[in-house]
Design a protein around this motif. Sequence first.
Motif, short mmCIF file in Angstrom:
data_model
loop_
_atom_site.label_atom_id
_atom_site.label_comp_id
_atom_site.label_asym_id
_atom_site.label_seq_id
_atom_site.Cartn_x
_atom_site.Cartn_y
_atom_site.Cartn_z
N ALA A 123 0.82 -1.21 0.00
CA ALA A 123 0.00 0.00 0.00
C ALA A 123 0.85 1.27 0.00
O ALA A 123 0.44 2.29 -0.54
CB ALA A 123 -0.93 -0.01 1.20
N ASP A 124 2.05 1.22 0.59
CA ASP A 124 2.91 2.41 0.63
C ASP A 124 3.33 2.85 -0.76
O ASP A 124 3.47 4.04 -1.02
CB ASP A 124 4.15 2.13 1.47
CG ASP A 124 3.81 1.87 2.93
OD1 ASP A 124 2.74 2.35 3.38
OD2 ASP A 124 4.61 1.21 3.61
N VAL A 125 3.52 1.91 -1.66
CA VAL A 125 3.94 2.23 -3.03
C VAL A 125 2.83 2.98 -3.77
O VAL A 125 3.09 3.87 -4.57
CB VAL A 125 4.33 0.94 -3.79
CG1 VAL A 125 4.57 1.22 -5.25
CG2 VAL A 125 5.57 0.33 -3.17
N PHE A 126 1.58 2.64 -3.46
CA PHE A 126 0.46 3.23 -4.19
C PHE A 126 0.06 4.61 -3.68
O PHE A 126 -0.97 5.13 -4.10
CB PHE A 126 -0.73 2.27 -4.16
CG PHE A 126 -0.49 1.04 -4.97
CD1 PHE A 126 -0.34 1.10 -6.34
CD2 PHE A 126 -0.38 -0.20 -4.36
CE1 PHE A 126 -0.09 -0.02 -7.09
CE2 PHE A 126 -0.14 -1.34 -5.10
CZ PHE A 126 0.00 -1.25 -6.47
N GLN A 127 0.86 5.22 -2.82
CA GLN A 127 0.62 6.61 -2.44
C GLN A 127 0.82 7.53 -3.64
O GLN A 127 0.21 8.58 -3.72
CB GLN A 127 1.55 7.02 -1.29
CG GLN A 127 1.35 6.23 -0.02
CD GLN A 127 -0.03 6.40 0.57
OE1 GLN A 127 -0.59 7.48 0.56
NE2 GLN A 127 -0.59 5.32 1.07
#
Length: 82
Positions: free
Chosen positions: A25-29
């Motif tokens: 999920a951090d990458v999809f920020q």
Amino acid sequence: MTETTNTPQLPDRLSIDPRSPFHNADVFQREVGIKFNDKERHDVEEYCISEGWIKVAAGKTRDRKGNPMMIKLKGKVEAFYR
């Protein structure tokens, strides 16, 4: 350039499905772009750079659980932040 220092490095394998063990999920920020065989693709569900493949939905077909059927395409894969 200060924004790229705050974003996590793109992983070798990434999936947009939150149930997948390769979802991060951090990458999809930020928005992630994928180039497959030197053409940008917007329909990629999962990719692996080291193995050289992407997974895309196979039309409108669904499996018995209602998830889209996926096909694996092999070639040169590049991931980047937009």
